[in-house]
Motif scaffolding. Structure first.
Motif, mmCIF file in Angstrom:
data_model
loop_
_atom_site.group_PDB
_atom_site.id
_atom_site.type_symbol
_atom_site.label_atom_id
_atom_site.label_comp_id
_atom_site.label_asym_id
_atom_site.label_seq_id
_atom_site.Cartn_x
_atom_site.Cartn_y
_atom_site.Cartn_z
ATOM 1 N N TRP A 35 0.861 -1.172 0.000
ATOM 2 C CA TRP A 35 0.000 0.000 0.000
ATOM 3 C C TRP A 35 0.905 1.232 0.000
ATOM 4 O O TRP A 35 1.890 1.290 0.748
ATOM 5 C CB TRP A 35 -0.870 0.037 1.248
ATOM 6 N N THR A 36 0.594 2.215 -0.846
ATOM 7 C CA THR A 36 1.414 3.432 -0.892
ATOM 8 C C THR A 36 0.553 4.663 -0.642
ATOM 9 O O THR A 36 -0.640 4.697 -0.975
ATOM 10 C CB THR A 36 2.110 3.596 -2.250
ATOM 11 N N ARG B 111 2.859 9.240 -7.729
ATOM 12 C CA ARG B 111 3.580 8.480 -8.753
ATOM 13 C C ARG B 111 4.948 8.057 -8.246
ATOM 14 O O ARG B 111 5.396 6.932 -8.481
ATOM 15 C CB ARG B 111 3.738 9.309 -10.024
ATOM 16 N N SER B 112 5.629 8.951 -7.542
ATOM 17 C CA SER B 112 6.968 8.657 -7.071
ATOM 18 C C SER B 112 6.974 7.514 -6.073
ATOM 19 O O SER B 112 7.811 6.601 -6.162
ATOM 20 C CB SER B 112 7.585 9.908 -6.437
ATOM 21 N N VAL B 113 6.052 7.552 -5.104
ATOM 22 C CA VAL B 113 6.044 6.480 -4.104
ATOM 23 C C VAL B 113 5.587 5.157 -4.720
ATOM 24 O O VAL B 113 6.056 4.080 -4.329
ATOM 25 C CB VAL B 113 5.190 6.870 -2.876
ATOM 26 N N ALA B 114 4.717 5.221 -5.714
ATOM 27 C CA ALA B 114 4.309 3.993 -6.402
ATOM 28 C C ALA B 114 5.500 3.389 -7.145
ATOM 29 O O ALA B 114 5.701 2.164 -7.135
ATOM 30 C CB ALA B 114 3.172 4.287 -7.381
ATOM 31 N N GLN B 115 6.290 4.236 -7.781
ATOM 32 C CA GLN B 115 7.489 3.738 -8.469
ATOM 33 C C GLN B 115 8.440 3.091 -7.467
ATOM 34 O O GLN B 115 9.029 2.037 -7.745
ATOM 35 C CB GLN B 115 8.204 4.869 -9.203
ATOM 36 N N LEU B 116 8.582 3.703 -6.293
ATOM 37 C CA LEU B 116 9.457 3.130 -5.277
ATOM 38 C C LEU B 116 8.956 1.755 -4.849
ATOM 39 O O LEU B 116 9.756 0.823 -4.664
ATOM 40 C CB LEU B 116 9.549 4.066 -4.068
ATOM 41 N N ALA B 117 7.643 1.612 -4.699
ATOM 42 C CA ALA B 117 7.081 0.312 -4.316
ATOM 43 C C ALA B 117 7.391 -0.752 -5.365
ATOM 44 O O ALA B 117 7.712 -1.897 -5.023
ATOM 45 C CB ALA B 117 5.570 0.441 -4.112
#
Length: 227
Positions: A95-96, A137-143
């Motif tokens: 979850w992000t 978008r950034s945290v989703a990419q990190l996930a």
């Protein structure tokens, strides 16, 4: 003056791209993939922001080579290969959430366990201060990146990632997410989930690196997901 200098630079770049392609038509014609073309461009100092788009245009004009089409063809083939390999592989769930007001983000795993939380780095390639969508978008990419690291720890060919997000503008087809997924061999599906444990971690003091997390704990029971 600055505008004239910029125009002069652009003209010079066009001439460089045109001349270089023209001098190496046979060599370029023999290359079959976008990866080979990019490697060639890099070898000839064309793989830079000012020159590479012009190089692609000259490929099309002089040789009829559509670099972007070749790249998309390769990406499609690789997506299909990863999806097939991930079909029988481990399923990960995360979850992000992100909070632009405090420039923070968080990722949680199964049972709400926090994987990482922190503030965005000033040099983050996606996040722009004042832009909530870029934060999500950034945290989703990190996930997705973390899922790729988990795949390495699990020592499997590919993994599936069920990614729960708050923002409907975050999509698996996002170019940044897709590139990260291809590199990490992660097949991503995204679900919009308002009941998101990561949201509250965005306001917590301190931070936690994803490197402090046992990434194998992100694996969930496939039967539970199916149910």
């Amino acid at each position: 003056m600055a505008k004239r200098r910029s125009t002069h630079n652009s003209v010079a770049e066009w001439e460089t791209a045109k001349k270089t392609v023209k001098e190496h038509l046979d060599d370029l014609r023999a290359l079959e993939t976008h990866g080979e073309l990019y490697a060639w461009a890099k070898e000839h100092d064309l793989a830079v922001p000012g020159l590479f788009p012009k190089f692609k245009t000259e490929l099309s004009k002089q040789l009829g080579i559509d670099y972007d089409a070749l790249r998309e063809q390769a990406y499609t083939q690789r997506r299909e290969q990863i999806a097939a390999a991930a079909a029988d592989g481990p399923v990960l769930e995360m979850w992000t959430a992100a909070d632009d007001e405090v420039s923070s983000f968080a990722i949680c795993g199964p049972e709400g366990a926090v994987v990482t939380y922190a503030t965005f780095h000033p040099d983050d390639k996606l996040y722009r201060n004042g832009d909530q969508v870029s934060a999500d978008r950034s945290v989703a990419q990190l996930a997705v990146f973390v899922a790729g690291q988990a795949r390495e720890e699990l020592d499997v060919e590919a993994v599936r990632l069920i990614l729960h997000v708050l923002n409907h503008e975050v999509a698996a087809e996002d170019p940044a997410l897709e590139r990260t997924a291809l590199r990490g061999r992660v097949h991503v599906s995204i679900e919009i989930d308002r009941d998101n444990p990561a949201a509250e971690w965005c306001r917590e003091n301190g931070y936690k690196s994803w490197r402090e997390t046992n990434l194998t704990t992100l694996v969930v029971d496939d039967e539970r997901i199916a149910g």
